[in-house]
Design a protein around this motif. Structure first.
Motif, PDB file in Angstrom:
ATOM      1  N   ARG A  91      -4.094   7.055  -4.025  1.00  0.00           N
ATOM      2  CA  ARG A  91      -4.606   6.296  -5.156  1.00  0.00           C
ATOM      3  C   ARG A  91      -4.070   6.817  -6.487  1.00  0.00           C
ATOM      4  NH1 ARG A  91     -10.928   8.332  -5.321  1.00  0.00           N
ATOM      5  NH2 ARG A  91     -10.503  10.511  -5.891  1.00  0.00           N
TER       6      ARG A  91
ATOM      7  N   LYS B 183       0.818   5.353   0.974  1.00  0.00           N
ATOM      8  CA  LYS B 183       0.105   6.376   1.740  1.00  0.00           C
ATOM      9  C   LYS B 183       0.780   7.727   1.552  1.00  0.00           C
ATOM     10  CE  LYS B 183      -1.167   3.112   5.424  1.00  0.00           C
ATOM     11  NZ  LYS B 183      -1.100   2.861   6.890  1.00  0.00           N
TER      12      LYS B 183
ATOM     13  N   PRO C 272      -4.691   6.994   2.188  1.00  0.00           N
ATOM     14  CA  PRO C 272      -4.406   6.196   0.985  1.00  0.00           C
ATOM     15  C   PRO C 272      -4.078   7.099  -0.207  1.00  0.00           C
ATOM     16  CG  PRO C 272      -6.377   5.391   2.094  1.00  0.00           C
ATOM     17  CD  PRO C 272      -6.017   6.675   2.759  1.00  0.00           C
TER      18      PRO C 272
ATOM     19  N   ARG D  79       0.846  -1.190   0.000  1.00  0.00           N
ATOM     20  CA  ARG D  79       0.000   0.000   0.000  1.00  0.00           C
ATOM     21  C   ARG D  79       0.878   1.235   0.000  1.00  0.00           C
ATOM     22  NH1 ARG D  79      -4.332   0.158   4.584  1.00  0.00           N
ATOM     23  NH2 ARG D  79      -5.064   1.843   3.225  1.00  0.00           N
TER      24      ARG D  79
ATOM     25  N   GLN E  39      -7.781   2.489  -2.476  1.00  0.00           N
ATOM     26  CA  GLN E  39      -7.313   2.387  -1.095  1.00  0.00           C
ATOM     27  C   GLN E  39      -5.783   2.463  -1.003  1.00  0.00           C
ATOM     28  OE1 GLN E  39      -9.434   2.433   1.517  1.00  0.00           O
ATOM     29  NE2 GLN E  39     -10.971   2.743  -0.100  1.00  0.00           N
ATOM     30  N   GLY E  40      -5.160   2.831  -2.102  1.00  0.00           N
ATOM     31  CA  GLY E  40      -3.709   2.930  -2.113  1.00  0.00           C
ATOM     32  C   GLY E  40      -2.999   1.606  -2.297  1.00  0.00           C
TER      33      GLY E  40
ATOM     34  N   THR F 252      -1.720   2.148  -8.009  1.00  0.00           N
ATOM     35  CA  THR F 252      -2.479   1.968  -6.773  1.00  0.00           C
ATOM     36  C   THR F 252      -3.974   2.146  -7.023  1.00  0.00           C
ATOM     37  OG1 THR F 252      -2.194   4.306  -6.195  1.00  0.00           O
ATOM     38  CG2 THR F 252      -0.568   2.757  -5.365  1.00  0.00           C
TER      39      THR F 252
END
Length: 268
Positions: free
Chosen positions: A206, A192, A204, A190, A233-234, A230
């Motif tokens: 994206r 952020k 997040p 992920r 939600q990332g 991404t």
């Protein structure tokens, strides 16, 4: 509303620099503008204090150099400064104590004062050091910032020069994994970004492209094995075929407002 930092001048240790042959002795000349850190990055809990050194001559008065720091691109060419910055010698260190401030949301506008002292060198050059008592943090606009320096000489003559830097916010790669998946390796994780409003630490990030890097072992250089984008939600996930072992990591290259980040190394 655009936030602006207006810094009062602080003259510090002078550096000896040869004078340009064409420069008139009674006119102000700006030789260098050095901004440190050159590429400031702000995080959730920290802040960045700028240090701005201006090398000038032909300046009149204790307030003969004025610096303005504000978001936005310079309105003209930036000063080309190629001479490396050297640390001050023992007898050249700045005088006085400077106010300290922790991170927090800045005022919408206003000026920031700094203690001032001065010392000239024999050839007339002087270094003016600006140490603002406000620090840059995530509440200030990310992107290009302009440092405008105005030097005033005797008789009202003025000279203006510009420098620029990019203020970027921290990003983080989290929960990155590299696992065998069939005939390939699945790399997931992920991305952020720092929340500029301060309601959360990180959000997040994206629709961002991340690079999946691979190398056979620590003696080899990193290769770009694949890319991923991404989601809302990332998150990202990508199966890379043809490479079963070696070392893996993910890199976000950053942009003009967001800083780059590298994940830790995963070995298969």
């Amino acid at each position: 509303m655009i936030r602006c930092l207006l810094l009062a001048s602080f003259a510090a240790a002078a550096l000896s620099v040869p004078a340009p042959a064409s420069a008139a002795e009674d006119e102000p000349v700006i030789r260098e503008i050095d901004v440190r850190p050159a590429a400031p990055v702000v995080g959730a809990e920290d802040s960045v204090r700028l240090v701005i050194d201006v090398v000038a001559r032909g300046v009149s008065g204790r307030h003969g150099v004025v610096v303005e720091v504000e978001p936005g691109a310079p309105p003209g060419p930036v000063l080309d400064s190629r001479r490396p910055v050297r640390p001050p010698a023992a007898d050249e260190r700045e005088e006085g104590r400077f106010p300290q401030e922790g991170p927090g949301e800045p005022k919408s506008s206003g000026s920031i004062a700094a203690t001032m002292a001065s010392r000239l060198v024999t050839d007339g050059w002087q270094t003016w050091r600006f140490l603002p008592d406000k620090r840059l943090n995530r509440f200030y606009p990310a992107g290009a910032w302009t440092v405008t320096v105005t030097a005033r000489g005797e008789g009202g003559a003025e000279r203006t020069a510009y420098a620029s830097f990019q203020l970027r916010r921290e990003t983080r790669l989290a929960a990155v994994k590299a696992e065998r998946d069939g005939a390939g390796v699945r790399v997931s994780g992920r991305l952020k970004r720092l929340d500029p409003r301060g309601y959360a630490g990180f959000l997040p990030f994206r629709e961002q492209r991340v690079e999946i890097l691979w190398r056979r072992d620590a003696s080899d250089g990193w290769e770009r094995a694949a890319e991923a984008v991404t989601d809302g939600q990332g998150g990202f996930s990508r199966i890379v075929p043809g490479r079963e072992g070696g070392e893996w990591r993910v890199r976000y290259p950053g942009n003009g407002q967001q800083a780059e980040d590298d994940s830790k190394i995963h070995q298969l």
